[in-house]
Design an enzyme around this catalytic site. Structure first.
Site, PDB file in Angstrom:
ATOM      1  CE  LYS A  46      -4.436   1.147   0.373  1.00  0.00           C
ATOM      2  NZ  LYS A  46      -5.650   0.396  -0.003  1.00  0.00           N
ATOM      3  CG  ASP A  82      -7.456   3.338  -0.447  1.00  0.00           C
ATOM      4  OD1 ASP A  82      -7.943   2.207  -0.375  1.00  0.00           O
ATOM      5  OD2 ASP A  82      -7.498   4.134   0.520  1.00  0.00           O
TER       6      ASP A  82
HETATM    7  P1  NDP Z   1     -13.058   7.922  -2.312  1.00  0.00           P
HETATM    8  O1  NDP Z   1     -11.944   8.882  -2.219  1.00  0.00           O
HETATM    9  O2  NDP Z   1     -13.703   7.675  -3.629  1.00  0.00           O
HETATM   10  O3  NDP Z   1     -14.213   8.290  -1.272  1.00  0.00           O
HETATM   11  C1  NDP Z   1     -13.929   8.372   0.078  1.00  0.00           C
HETATM   12  C2  NDP Z   1     -15.211   8.733   0.804  1.00  0.00           C
HETATM   13  O4  NDP Z   1     -15.018   8.580   2.204  1.00  0.00           O
HETATM   14  C3  NDP Z   1     -15.610  10.183   0.595  1.00  0.00           C
HETATM   15  O5  NDP Z   1     -16.985  10.282   0.699  1.00  0.00           O
HETATM   16  C4  NDP Z   1     -14.897  10.867   1.750  1.00  0.00           C
HETATM   17  O6  NDP Z   1     -15.477  12.110   2.109  1.00  0.00           O
HETATM   18  C5  NDP Z   1     -15.097   9.860   2.846  1.00  0.00           C
HETATM   19  N1  NDP Z   1     -13.998   9.971   3.808  1.00  0.00           N
HETATM   20  C6  NDP Z   1     -12.677   9.897   3.549  1.00  0.00           C
HETATM   21  N2  NDP Z   1     -11.956  10.081   4.651  1.00  0.00           N
HETATM   22  C7  NDP Z   1     -12.841  10.289   5.625  1.00  0.00           C
HETATM   23  C8  NDP Z   1     -12.718  10.538   7.000  1.00  0.00           C
HETATM   24  N3  NDP Z   1     -11.511  10.616   7.591  1.00  0.00           N
HETATM   25  N4  NDP Z   1     -13.869  10.690   7.717  1.00  0.00           N
HETATM   26  C9  NDP Z   1     -15.082  10.612   7.113  1.00  0.00           C
HETATM   27  N5  NDP Z   1     -15.254  10.378   5.803  1.00  0.00           N
HETATM   28  C10 NDP Z   1     -14.162  10.219   5.085  1.00  0.00           C
HETATM   29  O7  NDP Z   1     -12.478   6.557  -1.714  1.00  0.00           O
HETATM   30  P2  NDP Z   1     -13.029   5.059  -1.880  1.00  0.00           P
HETATM   31  O8  NDP Z   1     -14.497   5.042  -2.017  1.00  0.00           O
HETATM   32  O9  NDP Z   1     -12.184   4.407  -2.920  1.00  0.00           O
HETATM   33  O10 NDP Z   1     -12.596   4.428  -0.494  1.00  0.00           O
HETATM   34  C11 NDP Z   1     -13.475   4.339   0.631  1.00  0.00           C
HETATM   35  C12 NDP Z   1     -12.998   3.230   1.549  1.00  0.00           C
HETATM   36  O11 NDP Z   1     -12.994   1.984   0.831  1.00  0.00           O
HETATM   37  C13 NDP Z   1     -11.576   3.382   2.100  1.00  0.00           C
HETATM   38  O12 NDP Z   1     -11.527   2.828   3.386  1.00  0.00           O
HETATM   39  C14 NDP Z   1     -10.750   2.525   1.146  1.00  0.00           C
HETATM   40  O13 NDP Z   1      -9.560   2.090   1.748  1.00  0.00           O
HETATM   41  C15 NDP Z   1     -11.712   1.369   0.926  1.00  0.00           C
HETATM   42  N6  NDP Z   1     -11.482   0.549  -0.257  1.00  0.00           N
HETATM   43  C16 NDP Z   1     -11.412   1.099  -1.505  1.00  0.00           C
HETATM   44  C17 NDP Z   1     -11.229   0.280  -2.611  1.00  0.00           C
HETATM   45  C18 NDP Z   1     -11.219   0.817  -3.989  1.00  0.00           C
HETATM   46  O14 NDP Z   1     -11.135   0.011  -4.914  1.00  0.00           O
HETATM   47  N7  NDP Z   1     -11.337   2.101  -4.223  1.00  0.00           N
HETATM   48  C19 NDP Z   1     -11.035  -1.165  -2.469  1.00  0.00           C
HETATM   49  C20 NDP Z   1     -11.206  -1.654  -1.107  1.00  0.00           C
HETATM   50  C21 NDP Z   1     -11.403  -0.805  -0.069  1.00  0.00           C
HETATM   51  P3  NDP Z   1     -14.794  13.471   1.631  1.00  0.00           P
HETATM   52  O15 NDP Z   1     -15.243  13.673   0.226  1.00  0.00           O
HETATM   53  O16 NDP Z   1     -15.291  14.497   2.584  1.00  0.00           O
HETATM   54  O17 NDP Z   1     -13.313  13.272   1.734  1.00  0.00           O
HETATM   55  O1  2IT Z   2      -7.965  -1.528  -0.377  1.00  0.00           O
HETATM   56  C1  2IT Z   2      -7.977  -2.015  -1.517  1.00  0.00           C
HETATM   57  O2  2IT Z   2      -8.121  -3.231  -1.703  1.00  0.00           O
HETATM   58  C2  2IT Z   2      -7.821  -1.109  -2.657  1.00  0.00           C
HETATM   59  N1  2IT Z   2      -7.759   0.105  -2.464  1.00  0.00           N
HETATM   60  C3  2IT Z   2      -7.727  -1.658  -4.048  1.00  0.00           C
HETATM   61  C4  2IT Z   2      -6.328  -2.132  -4.333  1.00  0.00           C
HETATM   62  C5  2IT Z   2      -6.063  -2.525  -5.746  1.00  0.00           C
HETATM   63  O3  2IT Z   2      -4.891  -2.854  -5.999  1.00  0.00           O
HETATM   64  O4  2IT Z   2      -6.958  -2.549  -6.585  1.00  0.00           O
END
Ligand code: NDP
Ligand code: 2IT
Length: 449
Positions: free
Chosen positions: A122, A162
């Protein structure tokens, strides 16, 4: 085991999130060590908790006014026993080495569960993309990649998105890598479709969460259809989780960002979701603006001084936390249980504190931990790597079917491992044990390296 955990804390006393992730896994894999004395002699816990490599670097960049800024860049290459390091990049001001290490550690187990050959890593930066122009984001990404490029490669380490890293950032990062290396390879996943991305990768994490939730429901003789769901976040994972819940006949009544949350008692529909996607992905606006378009919905600010998160106080059947780590504390978990929640399936990484997870387990809530439930994203990243290697693109349906199969298989793996260790239907134990055993056996096969 106690000595090793104490040593981890002694070495890096301020890495609280990393300790949390390690302690949760170790709590369950104790039983595996008891059955396999060889693992102790081989010091597998000390080996699996120490990253193979930690890279930290300076990222200087210039804003639109000519002001220079310096951020910190990270890549933690945690474990490559079963494949090249694989895992996303997070750009958010809260990013520290502890956060990246916890995410890299979780990624090792998650990737192991996917059935594909991917190690865990990561990376990211404390850069805050909010309010920054495209030009500023591009210059930041180029500076970040100027250093990262020397450490990664399609067979070495393959980053992706992420929090704060989506298609735009992956594009700028890829462009710089290609220029520096003079190579067009699948070094990043989450690319746009025209230049090597996979169909379904944008949807994969959210869809995967709901496929997993629906497997859990089916195992308990129920389904997602007709269920009311609380979803947090409004980014990539939250959006596609919502879309798939709607397709499966469920109802979603909440979404949030870091400032506050919206509650729409009528539930979102296709049109409302389209509005939200445009608001968040194109306008890069705030979730509050939803209420200007749909005044029947209510918005509430999330007060960091409050001892609970109000989004988890609504009556619902299911909760899919999809924002960030530790967004459900013990009190929130009790609120969810008292409001009738039967299933919690984690889209975000480690959104429940250990106390919250215990509340779910004690109250018979179907609890799908992140390393199993959100593995669909990285799984389709693995499929993107496979397509890039073949220089082919599979149709949407094929990728979606493979994603469904993978989520089904992760579900079975968790159930089987939990049963083998006499903890039936404990998905947390099942995911930790199954993810651990595969990686540890690969490490032992490959000797002391
Ligand atoms: P995005 O950047 O697309 O969206 C993040 C969302 O979470 C936004 O709505 C953001 O609000 C909110 N957020 C971020 N930080 C905080 C915080 N400290 N407190 C409250 N709200 C917060 O990210 P993703 O949707 O990709 O990721 C969301 C979660 O999913 C994370 O935990 C990530 O690690 C996990 N994840 C993502 C994957 C992926 O493929 N993208 C795969 C597996 C897990 P704001 O706009 O105000 O920042
Ligand atoms: O937390 C996760 O699994 C991700 N942000 C996706 C990682 C990836 O390599 O697609």
């Amino acid at each position: 085991m106690e000595n090793i955990l104490a040593e981890i804390v002694r070495r890096d006393p301020d890495q609280r999130e990393f300790h949390q992730a390690v302690f949760e896994v170790m709590e369950t894999v104790k039983l595996v060590l008891d059955r396999n004395p060889e693992y102790r002699r081989q010091a597998v816990i000390a080996r699996i908790t120490e990253p193979e490599r930690v890279i930290m670097f300076r990222v200087p960049w210039m804003d639109d006014q000519g002001q220079v800024h310096v951020n910190r860049g990270f890549r933690v290459e945690m474990n490559s026993a079963i494949g090249p390091y694989k895992g996303g990049l997070r750009f958010h001001p809260s990013v520290t080495l502890s956060i990246i290490k916890f995410l890299a550690f979780e990624q090792v187990f998650k990737n192991s569960l996917t059935t594909l050959q991917m190690g865990g890593g990561k990376g990211g930066s404390d850069f805050n993309p909010k309010g920054r122009s495209d030009g500023e984001v591009m210059r930041f990404c180029q500076s970040f990649m100027a250093e990262l490029a020397r450490h990664i490669g399609p067979n070495t380490d393959v980053p992706a998105g992420d929090i704060g890293v989506g298609a735009r950032e992956v594009g700028y990062l890829f462009g710089m890598y290609k220029k520096l290396r003079n190579e067009f390879t699948g070094v990043l996943t989450g690319k746009s479709l025209d230049w090597g991305g996979s169909l379904i990768r944008p949807e994969a994490t959210g869809y995967g969460v709901v496929y997993f939730a629906s497997e859990m429901m089916a195992h308990a003789g129920d389904s997602i259809e007709g269920k009311t769901c609380l979803v947090s976040g409004s980014g990539n994972v939250a959006q596609y989780t919502t879309e798939k819940i709607l397709q499966m006949g469920g109802r979603v009544v909440t979404l949030s960002d870091s400032s506050g949350y919206i509650y729409d008692e009528e539930g979102f529909d296709e049109e409302k979701l389209k509005f939200i996607m445009h608001l968040k992905n194109i306008k890069r606006g705030r979730i509050l603006e939803y209420c200007e378009e749909y005044p029947q919905a209510v918005y509430a600010e999330i007060d960091p001084g409050l001892d609970h998160n109000p989004i988890w106080t609504h009556r619902a059947d299911c909760a899919m936390p999809s924002a960030t780590q530790n967004e459900i504390i013990e009190k929130d978990a009790l609120n969810l249980v008292n409001n009738g929640v039967r299933l919690v399936c984690e889209g975000a990484n480690m959104p429940s504190t250990p106390g919250a997870a215990q509340v779910f387990l004690d109250n018979g809530v179907l609890y799908g931990p992140s390393k199993a439930a959100n593995a669909g994203g990285v799984a389709v990243s693995g499929l993107e790597m496979a397509q890039n290697s073949m220089r082919l693109s599979w149709p949407r349906e094929e990728v979606d079917n493979r994603l469904k199969q993978i989520m089904k298989s992760i579900h079975c793996t968790c159930i089987d491992a939990a049963e083998e260790y006499n903890m039936p239907a404990n998905y947390m134990a099942g995911a930790n044990i199954a993810g651990f055993v595969k990686v540890v056996n690969a490490m032992l096969d490959q000797g002391l390296v």
